[in-house]
Design a protein around this motif. Structure first.
Motif, PDB file in Angstrom:
ATOM      1  N   ARG A  11      61.165  60.575 -42.491  1.00  0.00           N
ATOM      2  CA  ARG A  11      60.589  59.216 -42.555  1.00  0.00           C
ATOM      3  C   ARG A  11      61.390  58.217 -41.731  1.00  0.00           C
ATOM      4  NH1 ARG A  11      60.029  60.947 -47.747  1.00  0.00           N
ATOM      5  NH2 ARG A  11      61.811  59.749 -48.520  1.00  0.00           N
ATOM      6  N   ARG A  12      62.603  58.563 -41.371  1.00  0.00           N
ATOM      7  CA  ARG A  12      63.424  57.699 -40.528  1.00  0.00           C
ATOM      8  C   ARG A  12      63.324  58.072 -39.057  1.00  0.00           C
ATOM      9  NH1 ARG A  12      63.693  57.070 -45.132  1.00  0.00           N
ATOM     10  NH2 ARG A  12      64.569  55.297 -46.201  1.00  0.00           N
ATOM     11  N   GLY A  13      62.364  58.940 -38.765  1.00  0.00           N
ATOM     12  CA  GLY A  13      62.025  59.226 -37.375  1.00  0.00           C
ATOM     13  C   GLY A  13      62.766  60.373 -36.723  1.00  0.00           C
ATOM     14  N   PHE A  14      63.549  61.097 -37.474  1.00  0.00           N
ATOM     15  CA  PHE A  14      64.306  62.191 -36.870  1.00  0.00           C
ATOM     16  C   PHE A  14      63.408  63.412 -36.675  1.00  0.00           C
ATOM     17  CE2 PHE A  14      67.498  59.635 -39.133  1.00  0.00           C
ATOM     18  CZ  PHE A  14      68.290  59.285 -38.055  1.00  0.00           C
ATOM     19  N   SER A  15      63.630  64.103 -35.580  1.00  0.00           N
ATOM     20  CA  SER A  15      62.820  65.282 -35.259  1.00  0.00           C
ATOM     21  C   SER A  15      63.133  66.405 -36.244  1.00  0.00           C
ATOM     22  CB  SER A  15      63.123  65.761 -33.834  1.00  0.00           C
ATOM     23  OG  SER A  15      64.437  66.293 -33.771  1.00  0.00           O
ATOM     24  N   THR A  16      62.227  67.353 -36.299  1.00  0.00           N
ATOM     25  CA  THR A  16      62.398  68.495 -37.209  1.00  0.00           C
ATOM     26  C   THR A  16      63.686  69.249 -36.885  1.00  0.00           C
ATOM     27  OG1 THR A  16      60.005  68.689 -37.420  1.00  0.00           O
ATOM     28  CG2 THR A  16      61.304  70.599 -38.075  1.00  0.00           C
ATOM     29  N   ALA A  17      63.970  69.438 -35.608  1.00  0.00           N
ATOM     30  CA  ALA A  17      65.183  70.166 -35.212  1.00  0.00           C
ATOM     31  C   ALA A  17      66.440  69.444 -35.699  1.00  0.00           C
ATOM     32  CB  ALA A  17      65.224  70.330 -33.696  1.00  0.00           C
ATOM     33  N   VAL A  18      66.486  68.140 -35.524  1.00  0.00           N
ATOM     34  CA  VAL A  18      67.645  67.352 -35.968  1.00  0.00           C
ATOM     35  C   VAL A  18      67.758  67.415 -37.490  1.00  0.00           C
ATOM     36  CG1 VAL A  18      68.588  65.007 -36.154  1.00  0.00           C
ATOM     37  CG2 VAL A  18      67.671  65.804 -33.973  1.00  0.00           C
ATOM     38  N   VAL A  19      66.638  67.253 -38.174  1.00  0.00           N
ATOM     39  CA  VAL A  19      66.638  67.271 -39.642  1.00  0.00           C
ATOM     40  C   VAL A  19      67.155  68.609 -40.156  1.00  0.00           C
ATOM     41  CG1 VAL A  19      65.172  67.226 -41.702  1.00  0.00           C
ATOM     42  CG2 VAL A  19      64.841  65.525 -39.904  1.00  0.00           C
ATOM     43  N   LEU A  20      66.670  69.695 -39.599  1.00  0.00           N
ATOM     44  CA  LEU A  20      67.105  71.025 -40.057  1.00  0.00           C
ATOM     45  C   LEU A  20      68.604  71.233 -39.828  1.00  0.00           C
ATOM     46  CD1 LEU A  20      64.090  73.249 -38.927  1.00  0.00           C
ATOM     47  CD2 LEU A  20      64.665  72.461 -41.245  1.00  0.00           C
ATOM     48  N   ARG A  21      69.107  70.830 -38.660  1.00  0.00           N
ATOM     49  CA  ARG A  21      70.543  70.956 -38.371  1.00  0.00           C
ATOM     50  C   ARG A  21      71.378  70.145 -39.363  1.00  0.00           C
ATOM     51  NH1 ARG A  21      69.192  70.506 -32.919  1.00  0.00           N
ATOM     52  NH2 ARG A  21      69.755  68.295 -32.865  1.00  0.00           N
ATOM     53  N   VAL A  22      70.964  68.917 -39.583  1.00  0.00           N
ATOM     54  CA  VAL A  22      71.742  68.022 -40.434  1.00  0.00           C
ATOM     55  C   VAL A  22      71.673  68.453 -41.902  1.00  0.00           C
ATOM     56  CG1 VAL A  22      71.846  65.649 -41.312  1.00  0.00           C
ATOM     57  CG2 VAL A  22      71.667  66.064 -38.859  1.00  0.00           C
ATOM     58  N   VAL A  23      70.502  68.827 -42.368  1.00  0.00           N
ATOM     59  CA  VAL A  23      70.359  69.269 -43.758  1.00  0.00           C
ATOM     60  C   VAL A  23      71.209  70.512 -43.988  1.00  0.00           C
ATOM     61  CG1 VAL A  23      68.737  70.259 -45.438  1.00  0.00           C
ATOM     62  CG2 VAL A  23      68.124  68.189 -44.182  1.00  0.00           C
ATOM     63  N   LYS A  24      71.194  71.425 -43.025  1.00  0.00           N
ATOM     64  CA  LYS A  24      72.016  72.639 -43.142  1.00  0.00           C
ATOM     65  C   LYS A  24      73.499  72.277 -43.225  1.00  0.00           C
ATOM     66  CE  LYS A  24      72.875  77.076 -40.904  1.00  0.00           C
ATOM     67  NZ  LYS A  24      72.538  77.944 -39.755  1.00  0.00           N
ATOM     68  N   LYS A  25      73.924  71.394 -42.334  1.00  0.00           N
ATOM     69  CA  LYS A  25      75.327  70.961 -42.304  1.00  0.00           C
ATOM     70  C   LYS A  25      75.734  70.272 -43.616  1.00  0.00           C
ATOM     71  CE  LYS A  25      78.569  68.246 -39.547  1.00  0.00           C
ATOM     72  NZ  LYS A  25      78.747  67.379 -38.377  1.00  0.00           N
ATOM     73  N   LEU A  26      74.879  69.391 -44.090  1.00  0.00           N
ATOM     74  CA  LEU A  26      75.188  68.660 -45.323  1.00  0.00           C
ATOM     75  C   LEU A  26      75.222  69.579 -46.552  1.00  0.00           C
ATOM     76  CD1 LEU A  26      73.131  65.392 -44.742  1.00  0.00           C
ATOM     77  CD2 LEU A  26      75.606  65.548 -44.970  1.00  0.00           C
ATOM     78  N   THR A  27      74.310  70.527 -46.614  1.00  0.00           N
ATOM     79  CA  THR A  27      74.295  71.427 -47.764  1.00  0.00           C
ATOM     80  C   THR A  27      75.481  72.384 -47.742  1.00  0.00           C
ATOM     81  OG1 THR A  27      72.712  72.866 -46.612  1.00  0.00           O
ATOM     82  CG2 THR A  27      71.823  71.321 -48.241  1.00  0.00           C
ATOM     83  N   LEU A  28      75.902  72.799 -46.528  1.00  0.00           N
ATOM     84  CA  LEU A  28      77.090  73.651 -46.441  1.00  0.00           C
ATOM     85  C   LEU A  28      78.348  72.895 -46.871  1.00  0.00           C
ATOM     86  CD1 LEU A  28      76.467  75.619 -43.105  1.00  0.00           C
ATOM     87  CD2 LEU A  28      76.453  76.523 -45.436  1.00  0.00           C
ATOM     88  N   GLU A  29      78.428  71.642 -46.506  1.00  0.00           N
ATOM     89  CA  GLU A  29      79.589  70.816 -46.889  1.00  0.00           C
ATOM     90  C   GLU A  29      79.592  70.535 -48.380  1.00  0.00           C
ATOM     91  OE1 GLU A  29      79.459  67.237 -44.580  1.00  0.00           O
ATOM     92  OE2 GLU A  29      79.952  68.259 -42.716  1.00  0.00           O
ATOM     93  N   ARG A  30      78.407  70.435 -48.949  1.00  0.00           N
ATOM     94  CA  ARG A  30      78.263  70.091 -50.373  1.00  0.00           C
ATOM     95  C   ARG A  30      78.656  71.262 -51.270  1.00  0.00           C
ATOM     96  NH1 ARG A  30      72.978  68.841 -53.637  1.00  0.00           N
ATOM     97  NH2 ARG A  30      73.784  67.353 -55.146  1.00  0.00           N
ATOM     98  N   GLU A  31      78.453  72.470 -50.774  1.00  0.00           N
ATOM     99  CA  GLU A  31      78.707  73.664 -51.612  1.00  0.00           C
ATOM    100  C   GLU A  31      80.126  74.121 -51.576  1.00  0.00           C
ATOM    101  OE1 GLU A  31      75.812  76.361 -50.009  1.00  0.00           O
ATOM    102  OE2 GLU A  31      74.212  75.409 -51.113  1.00  0.00           O
TER     103      GLU A  31
END
Length: 162
Positions: free
Chosen positions: A142-162
């Motif tokens: 919803r903030r305009g980020f492309s699917t590729a960027v979203v997938l990279r960032v979500v992956k990075k954030l979830t790895l850091e969170r775990e």
């Protein structure tokens, strides 16, 4: 002759009122030429508005390029959005496409998405992993980020969170 003098006096007075109204608008936040023109156009003649805008440009109070740079920087700092989203916002505010492209050229979508996602993760704390992934993905899209960027960032954030 009397009518011409009256018209000139009225125009000068109208321009002065338009100028003062524009200064009042600019006292709240910076605006573009188009925004000022639209707001003043509701109350003043086109000639008065144009005169007020020329005067504001001349003294440096109205600068679309500086507005676009400041808007882009503010978005990166306070409400991270994608470069394409920021360009869209700038166009809605009357900034031309070329200028919008120029000022958003340096925007790093990955960095902005990461910082937006990191902030939003605080709100999602305590939810199940799948719900966090789903909501975080939607939030970034919803903030305009492309699917590729979203997938990279979500992956990075979830790895850091775990």
């Amino acid at each position: 002759i009397v009518m011409n003098i009256f018209k000139k006096c009225f125009l000068i007075e109208d321009q002065e009122l338009a100028y003062k109204s524009a200064l009042n608008l600019l006292s709240y936040r910076k605006r573009t030429r188009v925004e000022i023109g639209q707001r003043l156009g509701k109350r003043f003649s086109k000639r008065a508005v144009d005169g007020a805008i020329r005067r504001l440009i001349k003294i440096g109070y109205l600068d679309d390029l500086q507005f676009a740079k400041d808007w882009t920087e503010s978005r990166g700092r306070n409400k991270p959005r994608s470069a394409s989203f920021i360009r869209s916002e700038l166009r809605k505010k009357g900034i031309g496409n070329e200028m919008a492209l120029l000022v958003t050229d340096e925007v790093d979508d990955d960095s902005n998405a990461y910082s937006a996602g990191l902030k939003h993760l605080r709100v999602l704390n305590g939810l199940q992993r799948q719900k966090v992934l789903s909501r975080l993905t939607g939030y970034l899209k919803r903030r305009g980020f492309s699917t590729a960027v979203v997938l990279r960032v979500v992956k990075k954030l979830t790895l850091e969170r775990e």
